[in-house]
Design a protein around this motif. Sequence first.
Motif, PDB file in Angstrom:
ATOM      1  N   TYR A  48       4.406 -11.391   2.688  1.00  0.00           N
ATOM      2  CA  TYR A  48       3.186 -10.770   2.176  1.00  0.00           C
ATOM      3  C   TYR A  48       2.578 -11.654   1.073  1.00  0.00           C
ATOM      4  O   TYR A  48       2.558 -11.284  -0.095  1.00  0.00           O
ATOM      5  CB  TYR A  48       3.471  -9.379   1.619  1.00  0.00           C
ATOM      6  N   ALA A  80      -0.254 -10.550  -1.843  1.00  0.00           N
ATOM      7  CA  ALA A  80      -0.323  -9.096  -1.649  1.00  0.00           C
ATOM      8  C   ALA A  80      -0.682  -8.384  -2.945  1.00  0.00           C
ATOM      9  O   ALA A  80      -0.458  -8.888  -4.056  1.00  0.00           O
ATOM     10  CB  ALA A  80       1.003  -8.572  -1.113  1.00  0.00           C
ATOM     11  N   ALA A 106      -2.222  -6.673   2.384  1.00  0.00           N
ATOM     12  CA  ALA A 106      -1.941  -8.063   2.737  1.00  0.00           C
ATOM     13  C   ALA A 106      -3.246  -8.705   3.191  1.00  0.00           C
ATOM     14  O   ALA A 106      -3.620  -8.599   4.363  1.00  0.00           O
ATOM     15  CB  ALA A 106      -0.883  -8.134   3.834  1.00  0.00           C
ATOM     16  N   THR A 124       5.360  -8.513  -6.942  1.00  0.00           N
ATOM     17  CA  THR A 124       5.078  -9.546  -5.944  1.00  0.00           C
ATOM     18  C   THR A 124       5.359 -10.913  -6.545  1.00  0.00           C
ATOM     19  O   THR A 124       5.203 -11.124  -7.756  1.00  0.00           O
ATOM     20  CB  THR A 124       3.615  -9.479  -5.474  1.00  0.00           C
TER      21      THR A 124
END
Length: 489
Positions: free
Chosen positions: A352, A355, A391, A329
């Motif tokens: 997202y 996340a 999320a 991420t």
Amino acid sequence: MSKPSLLHLTDLGCIACEDLTEFGAGKEGWLAPDASTTILCALEAHSLAIANRYLILILGWSDPNKPRVKIRPELSPIEAEHITAIEWLVFEEIKVIAVGTPRGFLVVYSLRGDLIHRQMVYPGRILKLRVCGTKKDLTKDILSEEVCVVIPGVVARFDGTDIQSMLQRWFQEIHSRFWDQKPKKDSENIGNSYGRLPYQLWNVNKYRSCVDAAITVIMPPLLMEIQSSHRYYCAVTIGDDAVISAFRLSEDRNRSLVGAILSKVVPATFSTIASFSKMIWRSEETSNSKSEEKLQSFAGASPLTCLKDHPRNGEKLTLSPSGTVAAITDSLGRILLLDTQALVVVRLWKGYLDANCFFMEMLVNRDAIEPSSSYYEPRKRDYCLCLAIHAPRKGIVEVWQMRTGPRLLTIQCAKGCRLLQPTYRFGSSLDSPYVPLEVFLLNGDSGQLSVKRRTICVVLEVEYYYLKGQPLWFEALRRNLILAVTSPE
């Protein structure tokens, strides 16, 4: 939580207790990943460890009468020590807690709060303790089990067999004592009574400091080094300057000139700063430990590739069970699926922010694999690898089939939830029947802990039908197909 989401979760129990007030429980969103006060969590099959800067609380959910354990590590206020990382170390008969500190110490505690081991890894903040099993041979299910310690710009690897040997010596000693006999505390050798753990250390600071890293797969030797007895690993790092970077790690410590220089300059600088700070504080306490041991020199680490995408910064990294794919991420809400063997991004998600991802295994097409017999225990090959994406800003958990499969389901969750996964258990590859990789959802506001079911439930929402003024509910269950009739709000 909506009724369709409940069909995909199984409640395990509740962890709510008065002891959690020391961690901020009672305030809305106290366990949320974006909470102002960072709460560390580590999960194993039957227990949950929650830690703040100075306290670790171990609790279970199956037996409410089981006593909870509080561990307060002996941390130096002069050095501003606190807890920066925790992880379970789970073997067949032994279960302990590993702790990381901002001074680079790896500390191991028993579930009674006794100090088992304390060892300097490298002067720096330990960001992550990662337990995993890496395949020695991609064609065989032979694992190299390890503990990876992540420090900014540095990666260390402890072999699982060395840790197990040290813990077995401790385990045999405590069981050889009488029940009322206390262990002898040697002030000269506290935390090192069972031997020093050997480990490998690599400098991966070529693309500035890293915030997370993982040793993914074991690489073949170079063309001219077929006869070498040293292993080569692939390490993937993420950081502020490079979203993704990869390194080839060697066990040979004679191959890194930069590492040899840094291994002598940094410890000397760190020792000078520490001595100067003690002079300022004028501490009257006498040190109970020996002078700092000589730090291990760096082994060879050569860069393989790097992905820079300013202004994006890498934030979190999670590794699949086999180590062949990783989910990464970044700071702008993107999730990258990386093939760690080819070092190529094979999939991408957007939107997202903040996340949190975990790999899991599910029975997606059970009808195609289940034989005609009434009882069938699924095997490892029956499960499909999936990626669970939490999320928190959307309040959902999505499950996607790997590598290019569709989104299988979406689960609504509360704002104060956190997605967790049990730590890797050493020797788990020999388990029978096979235990798939699962994810758990912990609701911090209610204390409820749930696990994602291993099968996919297909949920269809239809309108209410009324018969003589009463709602008519239709519910049919056949294997993994659940038809639920719900009312639109």
